[in-house]
Design a protein around this motif. Structure first.
Motif, mmCIF file in Angstrom:
data_model
loop_
_atom_site.group_PDB
_atom_site.id
_atom_site.type_symbol
_atom_site.label_atom_id
_atom_site.label_comp_id
_atom_site.label_asym_id
_atom_site.label_seq_id
_atom_site.Cartn_x
_atom_site.Cartn_y
_atom_site.Cartn_z
ATOM 1 N N THR A 23 0.836 -1.199 0.000
ATOM 2 C CA THR A 23 0.000 0.000 0.000
ATOM 3 C C THR A 23 0.871 1.248 0.000
ATOM 4 O O THR A 23 2.089 1.180 0.215
ATOM 5 C CB THR A 23 -0.911 0.019 1.229
ATOM 6 O OG1 THR A 23 -0.089 0.159 2.406
ATOM 7 C CG2 THR A 23 -1.753 -1.231 1.327
ATOM 8 N N ILE A 24 0.234 2.394 -0.213
ATOM 9 C CA ILE A 24 0.994 3.654 -0.236
ATOM 10 C C ILE A 24 1.589 3.952 1.133
ATOM 11 O O ILE A 24 2.745 4.404 1.227
ATOM 12 C CB ILE A 24 0.097 4.807 -0.715
ATOM 13 C CG1 ILE A 24 -0.239 4.633 -2.198
ATOM 14 C CG2 ILE A 24 0.767 6.163 -0.486
ATOM 15 C CD1 ILE A 24 -1.120 5.714 -2.790
ATOM 16 N N SER A 25 0.845 3.680 2.203
ATOM 17 C CA SER A 25 1.405 3.956 3.533
ATOM 18 C C SER A 25 2.597 3.044 3.816
ATOM 19 O O SER A 25 3.590 3.472 4.426
ATOM 20 C CB SER A 25 0.333 3.780 4.615
ATOM 21 O OG SER A 25 -0.098 2.442 4.718
ATOM 22 N N GLN A 26 2.539 1.794 3.374
ATOM 23 C CA GLN A 26 3.677 0.891 3.551
ATOM 24 C C GLN A 26 4.866 1.352 2.725
ATOM 25 O O GLN A 26 6.013 1.306 3.185
ATOM 26 C CB GLN A 26 3.274 -0.535 3.159
ATOM 27 C CG GLN A 26 2.282 -1.172 4.122
ATOM 28 C CD GLN A 26 1.713 -2.474 3.598
ATOM 29 O OE1 GLN A 26 1.738 -2.746 2.387
ATOM 30 N NE2 GLN A 26 1.172 -3.306 4.497
ATOM 31 N N TRP A 27 4.577 1.798 1.495
ATOM 32 C CA TRP A 27 5.671 2.309 0.645
ATOM 33 C C TRP A 27 6.331 3.511 1.304
ATOM 34 O O TRP A 27 7.566 3.616 1.350
ATOM 35 C CB TRP A 27 5.123 2.701 -0.730
ATOM 36 C CG TRP A 27 6.186 3.280 -1.618
ATOM 37 C CD1 TRP A 27 6.996 2.594 -2.469
ATOM 38 C CD2 TRP A 27 6.584 4.658 -1.686
ATOM 39 N NE1 TRP A 27 7.879 3.457 -3.073
ATOM 40 C CE2 TRP A 27 7.645 4.738 -2.606
ATOM 41 C CE3 TRP A 27 6.147 5.819 -1.069
ATOM 42 C CZ2 TRP A 27 8.278 5.935 -2.931
ATOM 43 C CZ3 TRP A 27 6.784 7.009 -1.384
ATOM 44 C CH2 TRP A 27 7.823 7.078 -2.301
ATOM 45 N N GLU A 55 -5.294 5.337 6.375
ATOM 46 C CA GLU A 55 -6.457 4.830 5.653
ATOM 47 C C GLU A 55 -6.723 5.632 4.381
ATOM 48 O O GLU A 55 -7.157 5.076 3.365
ATOM 49 C CB GLU A 55 -7.683 4.844 6.566
ATOM 50 C CG GLU A 55 -8.808 3.961 6.093
ATOM 51 C CD GLU A 55 -9.885 3.756 7.144
ATOM 52 O OE1 GLU A 55 -10.955 3.223 6.772
ATOM 53 O OE2 GLU A 55 -9.675 4.128 8.319
ATOM 54 N N ILE A 56 -6.456 6.945 4.443
ATOM 55 C CA ILE A 56 -6.682 7.769 3.248
ATOM 56 C C ILE A 56 -5.672 7.408 2.165
ATOM 57 O O ILE A 56 -6.029 7.231 0.993
ATOM 58 C CB ILE A 56 -6.584 9.272 3.590
ATOM 59 C CG1 ILE A 56 -7.523 9.632 4.738
ATOM 60 C CG2 ILE A 56 -6.912 10.106 2.370
ATOM 61 C CD1 ILE A 56 -7.427 11.081 5.185
ATOM 62 N N MET A 57 -4.386 7.317 2.534
ATOM 63 C CA MET A 57 -3.362 6.965 1.551
ATOM 64 C C MET A 57 -3.659 5.607 0.906
ATOM 65 O O MET A 57 -3.549 5.437 -0.308
ATOM 66 C CB MET A 57 -1.981 6.948 2.211
ATOM 67 C CG MET A 57 -1.403 8.314 2.484
ATOM 68 S SD MET A 57 0.348 8.249 2.945
ATOM 69 C CE MET A 57 0.257 7.580 4.599
ATOM 70 N N ASP A 58 -4.043 4.648 1.737
ATOM 71 C CA ASP A 58 -4.266 3.300 1.211
ATOM 72 C C ASP A 58 -5.503 3.229 0.328
ATOM 73 O O ASP A 58 -5.602 2.363 -0.552
ATOM 74 C CB ASP A 58 -4.371 2.308 2.365
ATOM 75 C CG ASP A 58 -3.047 2.153 3.114
ATOM 76 O OD1 ASP A 58 -2.028 2.659 2.602
ATOM 77 O OD2 ASP A 58 -3.040 1.558 4.209
ATOM 78 N N ALA A 59 -6.460 4.145 0.540
ATOM 79 C CA ALA A 59 -7.631 4.186 -0.336
ATOM 80 C C ALA A 59 -7.238 4.585 -1.753
ATOM 81 O O ALA A 59 -7.866 4.161 -2.729
ATOM 82 C CB ALA A 59 -8.669 5.160 0.222
ATOM 83 N N VAL A 60 -6.175 5.383 -1.871
ATOM 84 C CA VAL A 60 -5.737 5.850 -3.184
ATOM 85 C C VAL A 60 -5.262 4.690 -4.053
ATOM 86 O O VAL A 60 -5.457 4.690 -5.280
ATOM 87 C CB VAL A 60 -4.636 6.919 -3.035
ATOM 88 C CG1 VAL A 60 -4.110 7.347 -4.402
ATOM 89 C CG2 VAL A 60 -5.166 8.128 -2.282
ATOM 90 N N CYS A 61 -4.642 3.668 -3.448
ATOM 91 C CA CYS A 61 -4.145 2.544 -4.246
ATOM 92 C C CYS A 61 -5.070 1.331 -4.190
ATOM 93 O O CYS A 61 -4.712 0.242 -4.652
ATOM 94 C CB CYS A 61 -2.728 2.163 -3.814
ATOM 95 S SG CYS A 61 -2.581 1.672 -2.077
ATOM 96 N N ASP A 62 -6.268 1.505 -3.625
ATOM 97 C CA ASP A 62 -7.253 0.430 -3.590
ATOM 98 C C ASP A 62 -7.880 0.284 -4.978
ATOM 99 O O ASP A 62 -8.503 1.223 -5.496
ATOM 100 C CB ASP A 62 -8.330 0.760 -2.553
ATOM 101 C CG ASP A 62 -9.336 -0.357 -2.354
ATOM 102 O OD1 ASP A 62 -9.430 -1.249 -3.224
ATOM 103 O OD2 ASP A 62 -10.052 -0.328 -1.332
#
Length: 606
Positions: A23-27, A55-62
């Motif tokens: 996910t973006i947060s993990q990246w 949660e917002i960042m990870d929604a972007v790459c969902d």
């Protein structure tokens, strides 16, 4: 040969391979490095410092979400988390054509220089993606090309920058600051959105601090989304609770102890206790089944902003509101709470002001320091008002006069001059002349008004011309491009009316409060107040852009002269203000004289 062929295919497959399950947060936690130019704590990115961003960042790459809306306060790290981190993620792991849209081309250039380039320089996995030292067609300030894609930065005010080019990722920042139309092409957000049409896995991210309820684009987008609010568990009962301003508890005399009340159990816990729970926080959706994910955040959620700072700003803004100045509270609502501002005081009631009248028992109250006048010119009469001004723009209506006559004859002009030349006596025995007068020259007998004012410029009698529009300043430097070569001020009448209505809405004596006399011979009749409150401010749309306009409350009643004239008298005070400042620089004001709760001076109002 076989080995070289195998190496070739391995390289090809590495390029064509799908992005890893990250996910973006993990990246960001793994690779992102913060730059010293844009962060007080440069170095490794840590989402744990702002848990609400995950949660917002990870929604972007969902892959199941195509559109994300973020309506937020201005201190929650929007740019880094929701613009820069997605750019870095897609550049590194899922190369795609990306567009970043800002309100103006200038803001896009600043973003590229001050935020994007430092991230590319300081984040090792991105450092070699773009040759930032070379200026060629693939690498400019507004475009960065990398293997498999590009980042193009555009301004919403430039139709050419939104020209047809396919993009997969649209990152739209501060959309409430976008113009209503990009040139003649139409809504800039819709124009940019059309560039996404060819991609099945497209992403659109809209981010903004909101503005007013009637004009906020982000508020409209959020209204049609999942409407998710950040919640943290109560330190006492564990119930998930939004950090809402309505739940904040404080004593303005002791801001060392600010807490938040849990709506479920009623317990009040301190800021530290609530913020320790942030790592367990989550977004809770009002409409979980909607396709567009929308997130709302206020500054109370930020781990970098103390609640005391937020409360102090509110107290200052609230005090200013009592004085008739709503701008600070408006800014606080937008930038601290991340909420739209709902306009108040758009319309005033005649009876409310009529009942406010009071007996002066003197010609001019002692608190008055200076007098100004406004004059409206009609075919068969002048209408004029003298207004007294005190400390912090507290005002007193002194006299409203109608002077009838044939304006083609000299006599009525002499009557006007006599009215403006008279001396007024204050309750404490001071003799006051009208210090500055504004006379409308925009309608009737324009050349005669110019000449009348030219002969009395030494008394600060000025010709004015009204100009509509909410963005027109109250007054500018005068010009002399008229037949009499007399100073002519252009007055922003809509701006003046907005300020005047704010003052008329003040209900406590003091700063900006408007007094009116009850004595019958002064001209403050019910008809006067009907004219003073004859207009209201409404939202209209011009070329697709929302804007305010002043219209008559009752189309059958068009006698709005009292409103215009009080506006002119107020403009006269504003014009006089620099003159008083210059006088104060030459001669210090007399020591203040105390009377009751307020101090008065015989010098200036500054």
């Amino acid at each position: 040969m076989k080995k070289s062929t195998a190496d070739l295919f391995e390289r090809i497959f590495s390029v064509l391979a799908p992005p890893p399950d990250m996910t973006i947060s993990q990246w960001a936690d793994e690779y992102r490095r913060l730059s010293s130019e844009s962060s007080a704590e440069p170095g490794r990115w840590r989402t744990s410092k702002a848990p609400y961003q995950r949660e917002i960042m990870d929604a972007v790459c969902d892959m199941h979400v195509q559109k994300i809306i973020i309506m937020s306060a201005s201190q929650i790290g929007k740019t880094d988390a929701l613009i820069l981190n997605p750019i870095g993620y897609y550049m590194h792991y899922d190369p795609s054509p990306i567009m970043v849209m800002h309100p103006t081309i200038q803001m896009a250039e600043s973003f590229s220089k001050d935020r994007l380039s430092p991230m590319l320089r300081d984040t090792p996995v991105l450092r070699d993606k773009v040759n930032d030292k070379s200026r060629n067609s693939g690498n400019t300030i507004l475009q960065k090309t990398f293997p498999g894609g590009h980042v193009t930065m555009v301004g919403a005010n430039s139709p050419s920058s939104l020209a047809s080019r396919p993009i997969r990722i649209l990152l739209a920042d501060e959309i409430d600051r976008y113009p209503g139309t990009a040139g003649k092409e139409g809504d800039p957000l819709m124009l940019a959105g059309k560039r996404l049409a060819t991609f099945w896995n497209k992403k659109e991210v809209c981010v903004s601090t909101p503005t007013t309820k009637e004009t906020s684009r982000i508020a409209v987008e959020f209204e049609h989304s999942t409407q998710e609010e950040w919640n943290v568990p109560c330190p006492v009962c564990g119930a998930f609770t939004p950090l809402a301003w309505a739940n904040i508890v404080f004593d303005k005399e002791d801001l060392d102890n600010i807490g938040c009340a849990c709506p479920t159990c009623g317990a009040v816990s301190g800021e530290t206790e609530w913020k320790e729970q942030s790592k367990k926080g989550k977004f809770i959706a009002k409409h979980p089944n909607r396709k567009v994910r929308g997130f709302h955040l206020n500054a109370l959620a930020s781990l970098f902003v103390e609640w005391r700072e937020i409360v102090e700003k509110f107290l200052v803004a609230n005090e200013e509101k009592k004085k008739g100045n709503i701008e600070l509270l408006k800014a606080w609502t937008n930038t601290e709470m991340g909420e739209v501002w709902e306009q108040e005081g758009e319309q005033l009631e005649t009876e409310d002001l009529f009942r406010r009248r009071e007996k002066y028992n003197c010609e001019v109250p002692e608190e008055v320091i200076v007098l100004t006048a406004g004059v409206d010119v009609q075919d068969d009469r002048f209408e004029a008002e003298v207004v007294g001004w005190g400390v912090e723009k507290e005002s007193w209506g002194i006299r409203y006069q109608v002077i009838y006559g044939d304006l083609k004859l000299k006599k009525v002009w002499e009557d006007l001059d006599a009215f403006l030349s008279q001396t007024f006596i204050t309750a404490d025995g001071r003799h006051l002349k009208i210090a500055c007068t504004c006379i409308d020259s925009g309608g009737h007998f324009t050349n005669e008004v110019y000449q009348f004012c030219k002969d009395r410029t030494f008394r600060l009698v000025f010709a004015i011309k009204g100009k509509g529009g909410a963005d027109v300043p109250y007054f500018n430097r005068p010009t002399k491009s008229n037949s009499a070569k007399t100073p002519l001020f252009t007055i922003g009448v809509d701006t003046g009316k907005a300020h005047l209505y704010q003052s008329l809405a003040v209900k406590e004596e003091g700063a900006n409060y408007c007094h009116f006399p009850k004595e019958k011979d002064r001209g403050y009749t019910q008809e006067y107040f009907r004219g003073l409150t004859s207009e209201k401010r409404v939202m209209t749309y011009k070329k697709g852009r929302a804007q305010y306009a002043w219209i008559l409350k009752d189309e059958k009643y068009k006698r709005n002269e009292p409103l215009d004239i009080r506006n002119y008298a107020t403009a006269a005070f504003e014009i006089l203000d620099p003159v008083l400042k210059r006088q104060e620089q030459k001669e210090p004001p007399a020591p203040p004289r105390k009377r009751g709760r307020r101090s008065r001076t015989n010098g200036g109002i500054l």
